[in-house]
Design a protein around this motif. Structure first.
Motif, PDB file in Angstrom:
ATOM      1  N   ASP A 124      54.711  11.301  57.977  1.00  0.00           N
ATOM      2  CA  ASP A 124      54.206   9.936  57.795  1.00  0.00           C
ATOM      3  C   ASP A 124      54.811   9.000  58.839  1.00  0.00           C
ATOM      4  OD1 ASP A 124      52.462  10.390  55.704  1.00  0.00           O
ATOM      5  OD2 ASP A 124      53.980  10.043  54.162  1.00  0.00           O
ATOM      6  N   VAL A 125      56.116   9.172  59.079  1.00  0.00           N
ATOM      7  CA  VAL A 125      56.795   8.346  60.086  1.00  0.00           C
ATOM      8  C   VAL A 125      56.248   8.650  61.482  1.00  0.00           C
ATOM      9  CG1 VAL A 125      59.020   7.855  61.190  1.00  0.00           C
ATOM     10  CG2 VAL A 125      58.888   8.121  58.707  1.00  0.00           C
ATOM     11  N   LEU A 126      56.109   9.940  61.792  1.00  0.00           N
ATOM     12  CA  LEU A 126      55.581  10.337  63.103  1.00  0.00           C
ATOM     13  C   LEU A 126      54.152   9.851  63.296  1.00  0.00           C
ATOM     14  CD1 LEU A 126      56.925  14.004  63.339  1.00  0.00           C
ATOM     15  CD2 LEU A 126      57.769  11.992  64.555  1.00  0.00           C
ATOM     16  N   LEU A 131      51.776  16.271  70.880  1.00  0.00           N
ATOM     17  CA  LEU A 131      52.813  15.744  69.987  1.00  0.00           C
ATOM     18  C   LEU A 131      52.290  14.551  69.193  1.00  0.00           C
ATOM     19  CD1 LEU A 131      55.903  15.833  72.402  1.00  0.00           C
ATOM     20  CD2 LEU A 131      55.391  17.418  70.529  1.00  0.00           C
ATOM     21  N   LEU A 132      51.426  13.775  69.806  1.00  0.00           N
ATOM     22  CA  LEU A 132      50.862  12.585  69.158  1.00  0.00           C
ATOM     23  C   LEU A 132      49.877  12.952  68.054  1.00  0.00           C
ATOM     24  CD1 LEU A 132      50.562   9.424  69.303  1.00  0.00           C
ATOM     25  CD2 LEU A 132      48.709   9.834  70.925  1.00  0.00           C
ATOM     26  N   THR A 133      49.132  14.030  68.234  1.00  0.00           N
ATOM     27  CA  THR A 133      48.054  14.370  67.301  1.00  0.00           C
ATOM     28  C   THR A 133      48.465  15.376  66.217  1.00  0.00           C
ATOM     29  OG1 THR A 133      47.278  15.996  68.937  1.00  0.00           O
ATOM     30  CG2 THR A 133      46.185  13.858  68.895  1.00  0.00           C
ATOM     31  N   ILE A 134      49.576  16.059  66.374  1.00  0.00           N
ATOM     32  CA  ILE A 134      50.027  17.006  65.342  1.00  0.00           C
ATOM     33  C   ILE A 134      50.206  16.308  63.983  1.00  0.00           C
ATOM     34  CG2 ILE A 134      51.994  18.392  64.578  1.00  0.00           C
ATOM     35  CD1 ILE A 134      52.236  19.434  67.421  1.00  0.00           C
ATOM     36  N   PRO A 135      50.887  15.149  63.911  1.00  0.00           N
ATOM     37  CA  PRO A 135      51.003  14.482  62.606  1.00  0.00           C
ATOM     38  C   PRO A 135      49.651  14.111  61.994  1.00  0.00           C
ATOM     39  CG  PRO A 135      52.567  13.553  64.164  1.00  0.00           C
ATOM     40  CD  PRO A 135      51.659  14.434  64.944  1.00  0.00           C
ATOM     41  N   ILE A 136      48.666  13.777  62.826  1.00  0.00           N
ATOM     42  CA  ILE A 136      47.340  13.443  62.305  1.00  0.00           C
ATOM     43  C   ILE A 136      46.724  14.658  61.618  1.00  0.00           C
ATOM     44  CG2 ILE A 136      45.007  12.700  62.936  1.00  0.00           C
ATOM     45  CD1 ILE A 136      46.221  11.220  65.298  1.00  0.00           C
ATOM     46  N   VAL A 137      46.801  15.806  62.264  1.00  0.00           N
ATOM     47  CA  VAL A 137      46.234  17.030  61.694  1.00  0.00           C
ATOM     48  C   VAL A 137      46.964  17.417  60.418  1.00  0.00           C
ATOM     49  CG1 VAL A 137      45.829  19.484  62.102  1.00  0.00           C
ATOM     50  CG2 VAL A 137      45.419  17.849  63.933  1.00  0.00           C
ATOM     51  N   VAL A 138      48.297  17.392  60.448  1.00  0.00           N
ATOM     52  CA  VAL A 138      49.087  17.821  59.293  1.00  0.00           C
ATOM     53  C   VAL A 138      48.823  16.925  58.087  1.00  0.00           C
ATOM     54  CG1 VAL A 138      51.428  18.109  58.383  1.00  0.00           C
ATOM     55  CG2 VAL A 138      50.883  18.888  60.689  1.00  0.00           C
ATOM     56  N   ARG A 139      48.889  15.624  58.271  1.00  0.00           N
ATOM     57  CA  ARG A 139      48.745  14.712  57.129  1.00  0.00           C
ATOM     58  C   ARG A 139      47.310  14.686  56.618  1.00  0.00           C
ATOM     59  NH1 ARG A 139      50.902  14.194  53.866  1.00  0.00           N
ATOM     60  NH2 ARG A 139      51.000  12.008  53.266  1.00  0.00           N
ATOM     61  N   THR A 140      46.321  14.801  57.501  1.00  0.00           N
ATOM     62  CA  THR A 140      44.933  14.805  57.046  1.00  0.00           C
ATOM     63  C   THR A 140      44.639  16.056  56.225  1.00  0.00           C
ATOM     64  OG1 THR A 140      44.277  13.587  59.037  1.00  0.00           O
ATOM     65  CG2 THR A 140      42.527  14.617  57.759  1.00  0.00           C
ATOM     66  N   ILE A 141      45.060  17.221  56.711  1.00  0.00           N
ATOM     67  CA  ILE A 141      44.833  18.462  55.975  1.00  0.00           C
ATOM     68  C   ILE A 141      45.642  18.472  54.680  1.00  0.00           C
ATOM     69  CG2 ILE A 141      45.096  20.975  56.056  1.00  0.00           C
ATOM     70  CD1 ILE A 141      44.485  20.832  59.023  1.00  0.00           C
ATOM     71  N   ASP A 142      46.825  17.886  54.708  1.00  0.00           N
ATOM     72  CA  ASP A 142      47.645  17.787  53.505  1.00  0.00           C
ATOM     73  C   ASP A 142      46.914  16.989  52.420  1.00  0.00           C
ATOM     74  OD1 ASP A 142      50.300  17.943  52.050  1.00  0.00           O
ATOM     75  OD2 ASP A 142      50.111  15.781  52.243  1.00  0.00           O
ATOM     76  N   GLU A 143      46.308  15.859  52.818  1.00  0.00           N
ATOM     77  CA  GLU A 143      45.557  15.059  51.853  1.00  0.00           C
ATOM     78  C   GLU A 143      44.308  15.792  51.372  1.00  0.00           C
ATOM     79  OE1 GLU A 143      46.456  12.231  50.465  1.00  0.00           O
ATOM     80  OE2 GLU A 143      48.341  12.334  51.573  1.00  0.00           O
ATOM     81  N   LEU A 144      43.686  16.568  52.245  1.00  0.00           N
ATOM     82  CA  LEU A 144      42.513  17.348  51.842  1.00  0.00           C
ATOM     83  C   LEU A 144      42.886  18.408  50.811  1.00  0.00           C
ATOM     84  CD1 LEU A 144      40.811  17.867  55.322  1.00  0.00           C
ATOM     85  CD2 LEU A 144      39.884  16.535  53.427  1.00  0.00           C
TER      86      LEU A 144
END
Length: 284
Positions: free
Chosen positions: A113-115, A149-162
């Protein structure tokens, strides 16, 4: 009776506020797109799309931005692929293999979330320091590393919410049938497959539209990069450099470049929606 009237009044106010918010957001979208179309379309030519910059392009002379288009696609597609390659296993591990509510699960999700909210210029500065330490110059490779590095948190958190939207019973039933955790993960991923396309779209949109992160790491070149160690132009940087010019024609080309970037995102959105709808029909 008074209480009912108060509740109805609050509901009416809330409804009006939601309608105003919707109108404001939609109006802002149409204003932005309309401005790009109005200022950029007159300068949008085939020469601009199909040619690289010639001498003096950024002072109003001949040439195009093909180098920036190809560079943006290289950077966006490569970084999105790497982010999916890294982020998808991380999201699966945190949701399938790590016990829900454990310290590792909570701290990892807090970290992502911070990243997720860290400005891209910070990623650019960190990646630039690493590049100096490793002896890597500003290049396509440096830009790909930064945007990944910028987009890894987007993928992780989006899939986590899914994965959170999947009924818990599905996971329990699958495990009760003797499935391994990896088999459970494959079933859950199949269930959220359309959402994964959306996650990748978000990552690609962030990647292709980033300017602060690649300003220090990707460099800029009038040529199309053939190798990873060559500097690469991107559409956001091309827009930035052209808008910085005092020449009206060059500023018009900047809006035309923004129009091209918008069209690329639009094509990706349409393709993603098509794939998602096809997947939903297949599941039905």
């Amino acid at each position: 009776m008074a209480s009912i009237k108060t509740r109805l009044r609050r509901e009416k106010i809330a409804k009006i506020m939601m309608q105003l918010s919707g109108i404001l957001i939609t109006g802002s979208l149409f204003f932005i797109v309309g401005t790009i179309l109005f200022k950029g379309f007159p300068y949008l030519t085939w020469e601009m799309i199909s040619q690289v910059p010639q001498g003096g392009f950024y002072i109003g002379k001949e040439g195009g931005i093909l180098n920036a288009i190809i560079g943006s696609l290289y950077l966006g597609l490569a970084s999105t692929f790497l982010a999916a390659l890294i982020g998808l296993p991380v999201a699966i591990y945190l949701n399938i293999y790590v016990k829900s509510g454990s310290f590792l699960a909570r701290s990892s999700k807090l970290l992502f979330d911070v990243l997720f909210g860290v400005p891209s210029i910070v990623y650019g500065a960190i990646a630039f320091s690493i590049m100096i330490w490793m002896g890597i110059r500003a290049s396509l490779l440096g830009g790909i590393i930064t945007v990944t590095l910028l987009t890894i948190p987007i993928v992780v958190r989006t899939i986590d919410e899914l994965l959170k939207t999947i009924p818990v019973d599905l996971k329990h039933v699958t495990q009760s049938l003797g499935a391994t955790k990896w088999e459970v993960a494959k079933i859950l991923l199949l269930h959220i497959k359309p959402g994964i396309f959306t996650a990748l779209l978000l990552a690609f949109g962030r990647a292709i539209g980033d300017v602060a992160g690649v300003l220090l790491t990707a460099g800029f070149s009038d040529n199309i990069p053939k190798y990873l160690d060559e500097p690469a132009a991107t559409l956001p940087l091309a827009i930035f450099f052209q808008l910085s010019s005092p020449i009206p024609e060059v500023q018009g080309r900047a809006y035309a470049s923004a129009l091209i970037l918008t069209l690329i995102i639009l094509i990706i959105v349409i393709c993603t929606h098509y794939l998602a709808s096809k997947q939903r029909k297949h599941k039905i």
